[in-house]
Design an enzyme around this catalytic site. Structure first.
Site, PDB file in Angstrom:
ATOM      1  N   GLY A 164       0.827  -1.196   0.000  1.00  0.00           N
ATOM      2  CA  GLY A 164       0.000   0.000   0.000  1.00  0.00           C
ATOM      3  C   GLY A 164       0.862   1.246   0.000  1.00  0.00           C
ATOM      4  CD  GLN A 190       3.350   5.835   2.566  1.00  0.00           C
ATOM      5  OE1 GLN A 190       2.380   5.270   2.086  1.00  0.00           O
ATOM      6  NE2 GLN A 190       4.356   5.165   3.121  1.00  0.00           N
ATOM      7  CB  CYS A 209       5.264   2.212   7.136  1.00  0.00           C
ATOM      8  SG  CYS A 209       4.770   3.701   6.265  1.00  0.00           S
ATOM      9  CG  LEU A 210       6.467   1.000   1.044  1.00  0.00           C
ATOM     10  CD1 LEU A 210       5.837   1.312  -0.307  1.00  0.00           C
ATOM     11  CD2 LEU A 210       7.572  -0.034   0.900  1.00  0.00           C
ATOM     12  CG  HIS A 270      -0.419   1.233   7.270  1.00  0.00           C
ATOM     13  ND1 HIS A 270       0.566   0.844   8.146  1.00  0.00           N
ATOM     14  CD2 HIS A 270       0.190   2.049   6.365  1.00  0.00           C
ATOM     15  CE1 HIS A 270       1.709   1.424   7.799  1.00  0.00           C
ATOM     16  NE2 HIS A 270       1.512   2.146   6.719  1.00  0.00           N
ATOM     17  CD  GLU A 271      -1.007   2.394   2.794  1.00  0.00           C
ATOM     18  OE1 GLU A 271      -0.592   3.571   2.728  1.00  0.00           O
ATOM     19  OE2 GLU A 271      -0.246   1.442   3.001  1.00  0.00           O
ATOM     20  CG  HIS A 281       0.315   6.864   5.513  1.00  0.00           C
ATOM     21  ND1 HIS A 281       1.444   7.326   6.138  1.00  0.00           N
ATOM     22  CD2 HIS A 281       0.546   5.551   5.264  1.00  0.00           C
ATOM     23  CE1 HIS A 281       2.322   6.333   6.265  1.00  0.00           C
ATOM     24  NE2 HIS A 281       1.796   5.241   5.746  1.00  0.00           N
TER      25      HIS A 281
HETATM   26 NI    NI Z   1       2.674   3.373   5.583  1.00  0.00          NI
END
Ligand code: NI
Length: 162
Positions: A46, A51, A88-89, A130-131, A134
């Site tokens: 995701g 991000q 998380c990226l 999670h997304e 953000h």
């Molecule tokens: Ni993330």
């Protein structure tokens, strides 16, 4: 399509509340294409627009069942709970235990501008939560139970033993 630079924790883009998309312009379509490419290249499940430095309410998810593009998403129903590791990226190589709903229903606008609803359980429910966090400037680290630890990489070579 092009990949974009993934912002890492500490970047202020990751702390902002993102604005809704009011019109799906070519620029938004380009953003979505780039987000998908960036997510796949980074082997993520995701990615949220902040991000990649864009403060708009756009999320892409692919837990292995194909891409889901969510514009202005909101969770309209949730139930149950699951506790497990999350990464998380924007915090590469790290993971931590987070409790999330085990089921969510989300409503969003799709790439064609149509209102759409999706139900997700387990990993998909976790990814959606999670997304969407953000988009409101929140990282999973705020919800971690215990320590953030180095991610355990599952190497295909090691799986042969099982
Ligand atoms: Ni993330």
């Amino acid at each position: 399509m092009a990949t974009r630079e993934i912002r890492v924790m500490g970047d202020e883009c990751l702390t902002k509340v993102c604005r809704p998309v009011t019109e799906i312009t070519p620029r938004i379509e380009q953003l979505i294409e780039d987000m998908l490419e960036t997510m796949y290249e980074a082997n993520g499940v995701g990615l949220a627009a902040p991000q990649v430095g864009v403060l708009r309410r756009v999320v892409v998810i692919d837990i292995g069942d194909g891409p889901i593009v969510m514009i202005n998403p909101e969770i309209i129903e949730e139930s149950g709970s699951q506790t497990g590791d999350e990464g998380c990226l924007s915090l590469p190589g790290k993971a931590g235990q987070v409790t999330r709903p085990n089921y969510v229903k989300a409503r969003f606008t799709d790439v064609d501008g149509e209102l759409y609803e999706i139900e997700g359980e387990e990993l998909l429910a976790r990814a959606i939560c999670h997304e969407l966090d953000h988009l409101d400037g929140h990282m999973y680290v705020e919800k971690v139970e215990g320590e953030i630890h180095d991610m355990q990489y599952a190497e295909p070579e090691e799986e042969v033993e099982e």
